[in-house]
Write a protein that holds these residues in place. Structure first.
Motif, mmCIF file in Angstrom:
data_model
loop_
_atom_site.group_PDB
_atom_site.id
_atom_site.type_symbol
_atom_site.label_atom_id
_atom_site.label_comp_id
_atom_site.label_asym_id
_atom_site.label_seq_id
_atom_site.Cartn_x
_atom_site.Cartn_y
_atom_site.Cartn_z
ATOM 1 N N ARG A 1 23.520 6.775 94.724
ATOM 2 C CA ARG A 1 22.425 6.953 95.697
ATOM 3 C C ARG A 1 22.887 7.725 96.939
ATOM 4 O O ARG A 1 22.066 8.156 97.741
ATOM 5 N N ARG B 1 25.120 -0.609 88.084
ATOM 6 C CA ARG B 1 23.846 -1.164 87.622
ATOM 7 C C ARG B 1 23.496 -0.646 86.231
ATOM 8 O O ARG B 1 22.849 -1.320 85.450
ATOM 9 N N PHE B 2 23.943 0.580 85.974
ATOM 10 C CA PHE B 2 23.606 1.222 84.707
ATOM 11 C C PHE B 2 24.850 1.158 83.808
ATOM 12 O O PHE B 2 25.891 1.725 84.140
ATOM 13 N N TRP C 1 25.122 -6.738 89.366
ATOM 14 C CA TRP C 1 24.136 -6.815 88.279
ATOM 15 C C TRP C 1 24.759 -6.947 86.884
ATOM 16 O O TRP C 1 24.329 -7.740 86.083
ATOM 17 N N ILE D 1 18.956 -3.561 84.661
ATOM 18 C CA ILE D 1 18.153 -2.584 85.411
ATOM 19 C C ILE D 1 16.711 -3.052 85.585
ATOM 20 O O ILE D 1 15.961 -2.470 86.350
ATOM 21 N N GLU D 2 16.349 -4.120 84.900
ATOM 22 C CA GLU D 2 14.978 -4.637 85.078
ATOM 23 C C GLU D 2 14.910 -5.690 86.184
ATOM 24 O O GLU D 2 13.828 -6.065 86.621
ATOM 25 N N THR E 1 14.770 -7.562 89.659
ATOM 26 C CA THR E 1 14.413 -7.213 91.029
ATOM 27 C C THR E 1 15.221 -8.101 91.974
ATOM 28 O O THR E 1 15.697 -9.178 91.595
ATOM 29 N N ASN E 2 15.364 -7.636 93.193
ATOM 30 C CA ASN E 2 16.105 -8.436 94.177
ATOM 31 C C ASN E 2 15.415 -9.770 94.435
ATOM 32 O O ASN E 2 16.063 -10.770 94.718
ATOM 33 N N GLU E 3 14.103 -9.764 94.341
ATOM 34 C CA GLU E 3 13.359 -11.008 94.541
ATOM 35 C C GLU E 3 13.723 -12.030 93.451
ATOM 36 O O GLU E 3 13.955 -13.213 93.732
#
Lengths: 184, 595
Positions: free
Chosen positions: B341, B353-354, B388, B554-555, B557-559
């Motif tokens: 990023r 992450r990937f 992750w 990758i699916e 979410t931070n939540e």
């Protein structure tokens, strides 16, 4: 004494001109060397889908889903590194692209080893369109920007095989480099 | 419950001057009241004796109070060594309240004024001092007096406490490593503007600059910690003092100069940077290497023979240099910090992450193995910071990566991953950040306890030297700082904080507690420590494996990830300021029973 000072001033101005000319010349070459079709393949479709999404419960949503196609990235980055080596002092050639559907936004796509850019606020995935970049993207004209003291950025358009301007290269350097800036 | 230090008011003042003793876990503001974050603790029934094991510190706080503005002199008398610090009251920018944290060393006897003109608190009635009692390993066990005296125009006051030195000796080696991280070195010039100006444009090549770097290592070392400075950026720019200078290209690439690198790291790798310290000269245990996708090999050659040629030439030279210098004690970390990023490289080195990005770790592992002799005495490690994809990476990169810095939230779902990493001999830490001053004093002790309860090796405070533009009067709370620049106080080096002291005392307790496992089952020690800390059980410090763990990372979410770690967060929400004091009492009790 007066003549000596004048000569020194003239030499300094000439050197400054050379500094800018070197960057501008490299930007001109960049327009020819950088492949716009490959540039379009760098960021994955999934990452582009997330790029502008926001979620108050997940402030890293776009960044956490940012991804690129490695081969396209490698290819363009290597070209950019070669371009930066045309300049006899430390400089970076950065790739910038518009955000499809958002003409008021622009994004940096590839940065390089000296971590030099006159425009990138550290960490931004995209940002407000830089007026000079807008001109380059719309007209295909090369422009030189010296907005920040000591900085020179030569901007040049990148076209794809259809002749469309799809990106631009910023060839950037600073007259006085800070070797520790952006080491973080 | 046994409380370590006096909390009772002992004043012989006849007019208005007073001395008040506080335990380390109760911080008082400039008005003399306990700060809001520490107020839940009952403030009475304290013993009059402090217990301490040898080769360790005992700490307490002493508050000087005057009824009206004036000068005072403060003295400390003890046959033991006492380090005294004036507590600085930081004004929080957000809440406009004052919290003590930075500790300014003072010489005794210490004469000062109330209100303190430097701290600029109009109605300041009280000035607190932090007192460290250092008990060397050779100290004769027994009871020692510790008295405090105050002289002022309002009268004199005195307070006393007994220090009971136990025969037990705190081990040199800690049960958990506490790491204090930082990035680059430009911040040093920013927070030492005077030193920077004195050295002008040569500052970053000056002896003063390297002394400052070493001073940061030293302060963390003296507080039973480790200091890391990452020396490169996300697109591969390397700070000049973090890497040897290179020359040439392709098969001719080589190291041209070790000058700045050796001035930086030489005294750290041979331990001489710690000469004169109480813990003695010892090489630093860990350091980042400058290796990244753009150093030492140019990214231009990635995928071509020239990349491995450049990489191999330089890494081989580094190995030889370290070996010839005898720098074979420090674990040198091959570590990739970049994230895609930040647009420098097309793969994530930090927190993959990937899953496709794991292939780069394998390639670098292979190149590194080719560059370094198999029997090298130099201690290289391959470090990965993971979140992750922790569960997948721990298997996929087994035997390649051998130092793991794990997201604590995600590792809390995977006790089996931690066990397996430890079983194969990998180093395992988790990462977090310093708690701000507005949290209970014992909050900073959660991390070492968690690492020890989990049976892993340590943890990382991700940023510990960034106290903000004005930490003195517009303080951000200290969530990225555990030390401060001492330049404001005429000290060319960092000064400690209350939180750093509280953390050190917890770590030394853990070192001693861990040593008792030769006589008590470690599970029993862990269970009792957890119970004393907050009434929990060791299993409460783990979270159940969530359903999202079975979906591709990758699916997530931070939540969802936050929700999956809510159990431990909830358990730790109510950490009391005296939570560690209860563990300390347990350790001291065992030390007395088992001696």
């Amino acid at each position: 004494m007066k003549y000596a000072l004048l000569l020194a001033l003239a030499a300094a101005l000439a050197a400054e001109d050379r500094f800018t000319r070197e960057l501008e010349e490299t930007a001109r070459v960049a327009s020819v060397m950088v492949d716009g079709d490959v540039c379009r393949r760098i960021v994955t479709a999934r990452a582009m889908d997330y790029l502008l999404r926001t979620d108050p419960k997940d402030r890293f949503l776009a960044g956490d889903n940012y991804d690129v196609n490695a081969e396209a990235f490698h290819s363009v980055k290597k070209t950019l590194i070669r371009l930066s080596r045309l300049v006899p002092f430390p400089a970076d050639a950065n790739l910038w692209m518009p955000v499809p559907g958002h003409p008021d936004k622009v994004r940096i796509v590839i940065r390089n080893a000296n971590e030099l850019s006159q425009f990138w606020p550290w960490g931004a995935l995209y940002q407000d369109m830089i007026p000079e970049m807008k001109t380059v993207l719309e007209t295909g004209r090369r422009l030189t920007v010296t907005r920040k003291p000591g900085w020179v950025s030569a901007l040049a358009p990148v076209r794809d095989s259809l002749g469309d301007i799809v990106a631009l290269v910023e060839v950037a350097s600073q007259r006085s480099l800070n070797p520790r800036e952006n080491v973080k | 419950m046994q409380i370590r230090f006096l909390l009772f008011y002992v004043s012989l003042c006849v007019q208005g001057a007073e001395l008040r003793l506080w335990p380390e876990y109760l911080r008082a503001g400039p008005d003399g009241d306990v700060v809001a974050a520490d107020r839940v603790t009952a403030a009475d029934s304290a013993p009059k004796t402090v217990r301490v094991a040898r080769a360790g510190y005992a700490s307490l706080q002493v508050a000087v109070g005057l009824r009206s503005p004036g000068e005072y002199t403060f003295r400390v008398h003890s046959p033991l060594q006492a380090d005294v610090f004036r507590e600085w009251y930081h004004r929080l920018e957000k809440d406009q309240v004052w919290y003590p944290d930075a500790l300014v060393p003072v010489k005794l006897p210490h004469t000062a004024r109330l209100p303190d003109p430097d701290n600029r608190i109009g109605n300041q009635r009280v000035q607190a001092y932090w007192v460290d009692i250092w008990v060397p390993a050779g100290t004769q066990p027994g009871e020692y007096p510790l008295t405090f005296a105050l002289e002022s125009a309002e009268g004199n006051a005195e307070a006393a406490v007994k220090v009971r030195v136990l025969p037990s000796v705190i081990p040199d080696q800690d049960a958990v490593v506490i790491d204090h991280n930082s990035y680059g070195s430009s911040w040093i010039g920013d927070i030492y503007p005077g030193e920077h100006a004195r050295n002008g444009t040569d500052f970053y090549r000056s002896d003063a600059f390297f002394r400052l770097i070493h001073a940061y290592h030293r302060i963390f070392y003296e507080h039973r910690g480790v200091f890391h400075q990452l020396g490169y950026g996300h697109a591969g720019k390397v700070g000049p003092e973090f890497a040897p200078a290179l020359a040439g290209t392709g098969r001719n690439k080589h190291i041209a100069s070790w000058d700045l690198y050796d001035r930086h790291y030489g005294p750290l790798f041979d331990g001489s940077a710690f000469r004169g310290s109480r813990r003695g000269e010892r090489p630093i245990p860990f350091a980042y290497l400058p290796i990244n996708p753009e150093w030492p090999a140019s990214y231009l050659w990635w995928g071509e023979p020239g990349y491995e040629a450049e990489f191999g030439n330089v890494v081989s030279e580094m190995e030889r240099h370290f070996r010839e210098k005898g720098w074979t004690h420090t674990r040198l970390e091959l570590f990739f910090n970049h994230k895609k990023r930040y647009m420098g490289f097309p793969w994530d080195g930090d927190e993959v992450r990937f899953l496709k990005d794991d292939r780069y770790f394998k390639e670098y592992g292979g190149m590194f193995g080719n560059a370094v002799p198999k029997d090298s005495p130099v201690r290289f490690v391959f470090r990965a910071d993971t979140s992750w994809t922790m569960e997948q990476q721990s298997k996929e990169l087994a035997g390649i990566v051998n130092m793991w810095i794990c997201s604590d939230g995600i590792l809390s779902w995977y006790p089996g991953v931690a066990r397996e990493m430890k079983r194969r001999g990998d180093i395992v830490w988790f990462y977090s950040g310093p708690p701000p001053v507005t949290q209970a004093a014992a909050k900073v002790t959660e991390f070492p306890l968690q690492a020890w309860l989990w049976g892993i090796d340590g943890y990382v405070h991700w940023l510990t030297v960034s106290a903000g533009a004005d930490p003195w009067f517009r303080f951000d709370g200290g969530g990225t700082a555990l030390v401060y620049s001492g330049e404001r106080f005429g000290i060319e080096g960092p000064i400690p904080s209350i939180r750093l002291k509280v953390q050190r005392n917890a770590v030394q307790d853990l070192a001693l507690l861990d040593s008792f496992q030769t006589r008590r089952p470690v599970a029993e020690l862990r269970a009792e420590a957890a119970r004393r800390f907050n009434g929990s059980k060791p299993e409460d410090w783990w979270n159940p494996r969530p359903a999202i763990a079975d979906r591709p990372p990758i699916e997530w979410t931070n939540e969802e990830m936050d929700a999956a770690s809510a159990g431990t967060r909830k358990m730790l929400r109510g950490t009391r300021p005296d939570a560690w004091e209860n563990v300390h009492a347990f350790v001291m009790q065992l030390a007395e029973e088992l001696q």
